[in-house]
Motif scaffolding. Structure first.
Motif, PDB file in Angstrom:
ATOM      1  N   PHE A   5       0.821  -1.215   0.000  1.00 12.92           N
ATOM      2  CA  PHE A   5       0.000   0.000   0.000  1.00 12.92           C
ATOM      3  C   PHE A   5       0.856   1.266   0.000  1.00 12.92           C
ATOM      4  N   GLU A   6       2.116   1.164   0.444  1.00 14.40           N
ATOM      5  CA  GLU A   6       2.981   2.348   0.520  1.00 14.40           C
ATOM      6  C   GLU A   6       3.169   3.005  -0.841  1.00 14.40           C
ATOM      7  N   GLU A   7       3.142   2.210  -1.896  1.00 18.73           N
ATOM      8  CA  GLU A   7       3.339   2.756  -3.234  1.00 18.73           C
ATOM      9  C   GLU A   7       2.184   3.666  -3.643  1.00 18.73           C
ATOM     10  N   GLU A   8       1.031   3.512  -3.010  1.00 18.76           N
ATOM     11  CA  GLU A   8      -0.144   4.299  -3.378  1.00 18.76           C
ATOM     12  C   GLU A   8      -0.415   5.466  -2.428  1.00 18.76           C
ATOM     13  N   LEU A   9       0.437   5.657  -1.444  1.00 21.25           N
ATOM     14  CA  LEU A   9       0.161   6.693  -0.443  1.00 21.25           C
ATOM     15  C   LEU A   9       0.216   8.101  -1.042  1.00 21.25           C
ATOM     16  N   THR A  10       1.090   8.359  -1.942  1.00 22.51           N
ATOM     17  CA  THR A  10       1.158   9.688  -2.559  1.00 22.51           C
ATOM     18  C   THR A  10      -0.131   9.985  -3.313  1.00 22.51           C
ATOM     19  N   ALA A  11      -0.600   9.019  -4.094  1.00 25.41           N
ATOM     20  CA  ALA A  11      -1.863   9.202  -4.815  1.00 25.41           C
ATOM     21  C   ALA A  11      -3.028   9.331  -3.824  1.00 25.41           C
ATOM     22  N   PHE A  12      -2.968   8.619  -2.706  1.00 27.44           N
ATOM     23  CA  PHE A  12      -4.011   8.709  -1.671  1.00 27.44           C
ATOM     24  C   PHE A  12      -4.076  10.120  -1.095  1.00 27.44           C
ATOM     25  N   ILE A  13      -2.911  10.673  -0.759  1.00 22.23           N
ATOM     26  CA  ILE A  13      -2.848  12.020  -0.165  1.00 22.23           C
ATOM     27  C   ILE A  13      -3.306  13.068  -1.173  1.00 22.23           C
ATOM     28  N   ASP A  14      -2.929  12.887  -2.439  1.00 15.40           N
ATOM     29  CA  ASP A  14      -3.295  13.855  -3.480  1.00 15.40           C
ATOM     30  C   ASP A  14      -4.735  13.693  -3.952  1.00 15.40           C
ATOM     31  N   GLY A  15      -5.421  12.659  -3.481  1.00 16.82           N
ATOM     32  CA  GLY A  15      -6.809  12.433  -3.885  1.00 16.82           C
ATOM     33  C   GLY A  15      -6.943  11.923  -5.305  1.00 16.82           C
ATOM     34  N   GLU A  16      -5.960  11.174  -5.779  1.00 18.70           N
ATOM     35  CA  GLU A  16      -5.954  10.691  -7.155  1.00 18.70           C
ATOM     36  C   GLU A  16      -6.442   9.249  -7.296  1.00 18.70           C
ATOM     37  N   LEU A  17      -6.760   8.575  -6.195  1.00 22.06           N
ATOM     38  CA  LEU A  17      -7.216   7.184  -6.255  1.00 22.06           C
ATOM     39  C   LEU A  17      -8.720   7.133  -6.529  1.00 22.06           C
ATOM     40  N   PRO A  18      -9.165   6.079  -7.211  1.00 26.91           N
ATOM     41  CA  PRO A  18     -10.613   5.895  -7.357  1.00 26.91           C
ATOM     42  C   PRO A  18     -11.251   5.711  -5.969  1.00 26.91           C
ATOM     43  N   PRO A  19     -12.518   6.059  -5.811  1.00 24.64           N
ATOM     44  CA  PRO A  19     -13.149   5.997  -4.480  1.00 24.64           C
ATOM     45  C   PRO A  19     -13.035   4.636  -3.796  1.00 24.64           C
ATOM     46  N   ARG A  21     -10.684   2.298  -4.175  1.00 25.39           N
ATOM     47  CA  ARG A  21      -9.293   2.069  -3.740  1.00 25.39           C
ATOM     48  C   ARG A  21      -8.924   3.028  -2.612  1.00 25.39           C
ATOM     49  N   HIS A  22      -9.439   4.246  -2.654  1.00 24.25           N
ATOM     50  CA  HIS A  22      -9.183   5.215  -1.594  1.00 24.25           C
ATOM     51  C   HIS A  22      -9.685   4.661  -0.258  1.00 24.25           C
ATOM     52  N   ALA A  23     -10.864   4.047  -0.285  1.00 27.03           N
ATOM     53  CA  ALA A  23     -11.440   3.464   0.940  1.00 27.03           C
ATOM     54  C   ALA A  23     -10.582   2.309   1.441  1.00 27.03           C
ATOM     55  N   GLU A  24     -10.083   1.459   0.536  1.00 29.55           N
ATOM     56  CA  GLU A  24      -9.219   0.335   0.938  1.00 29.55           C
ATOM     57  C   GLU A  24      -7.941   0.827   1.603  1.00 29.55           C
ATOM     58  N   VAL A  25      -7.319   1.868   1.023  1.00 29.15           N
ATOM     59  CA  VAL A  25      -6.070   2.398   1.590  1.00 29.15           C
ATOM     60  C   VAL A  25      -6.360   3.029   2.949  1.00 29.15           C
ATOM     61  N   ALA A  26      -7.496   3.718   3.087  1.00 32.87           N
ATOM     62  CA  ALA A  26      -7.847   4.345   4.369  1.00 32.87           C
ATOM     63  C   ALA A  26      -8.024   3.293   5.459  1.00 32.87           C
ATOM     64  N   VAL A  27      -8.678   2.185   5.122  1.00 33.11           N
ATOM     65  CA  VAL A  27      -8.855   1.090   6.098  1.00 33.11           C
ATOM     66  C   VAL A  27      -7.496   0.507   6.458  1.00 33.11           C
TER      67      VAL A  27
END
Length: 154
Positions: A5-19, A21-27
């Motif tokens: 999940f660390e590879e997607e944290l930048t996209a998560f912070i920038d709000g670039e993930l689909p909703p 996937r954003h929910a999965e990373v938040a959990v």
């Protein structure tokens, strides 16, 4: 970075993930201490970058940068392709032709001064190669084969 999940944290912070996937990373962030640490580091970096003054380039910066780029030597591929241009190879062909013409008359003169036996051998090279296939080693053997038709008549 051992967590996927660390590879997607930048996209998560920038709000670039689909909703979804954003929910999965938040959990996942709620349960993974390593990802929480990385997220805090990324957010802190963004906050510090926001405090930096805005970069305003000088009006002639573009010209200075382009001048430096133009001053760099061309890549090897471009230099090799430059050798294939007609302005390079046409004079080179001309020089090669002059060199051949300068050597050619001398080689003709050397041919006239050469040993007549060597000239005959060169003229009949194909025949000599055929003898070599048969296994003839000496000139006497070749002479016998050459005059076989005379021996058959006798």
């Amino acid at each position: 970075m051992s967590c996927t999940f660390e590879e997607e944290l930048t996209a998560f912070i920038d709000g670039e993930l689909p909703p979804s996937r954003h929910a999965e990373v938040a959990v996942h962030l709620g349960a993974c201490a390593q990802c929480q640490s990385t997220e805090a580091l990324l957010r802190g970096t963004l906050a510090n970058m926001a405090l930096l003054p805005e970069f305003v380039p000088l009006p002639n910066t573009r010209h200075q940068v382009l001048a430096r780029v133009d001053a760099l030597p061309p890549p090897l591929k471009e230099r090799l392709l430059a050798l294939l241009r007609p302005r390079v190879w046409v004079p080179a062909l001309g020089l090669a032709a002059v060199a051949v013409l300068a050597v050619y008359p001398r080689s003709q003169q050397a041919m006239h001064e050469a040993d007549p036996g060597a000239l005959e051998l060169a003229a009949n090279l194909e025949l000599v190669e055929d003898y070599d296939v048969v296994g003839l080693d000496s000139f006497e053997d070749m002479e016998v084969v050459t005059h076989l038709h005379e021996l058959e008549v006798q």
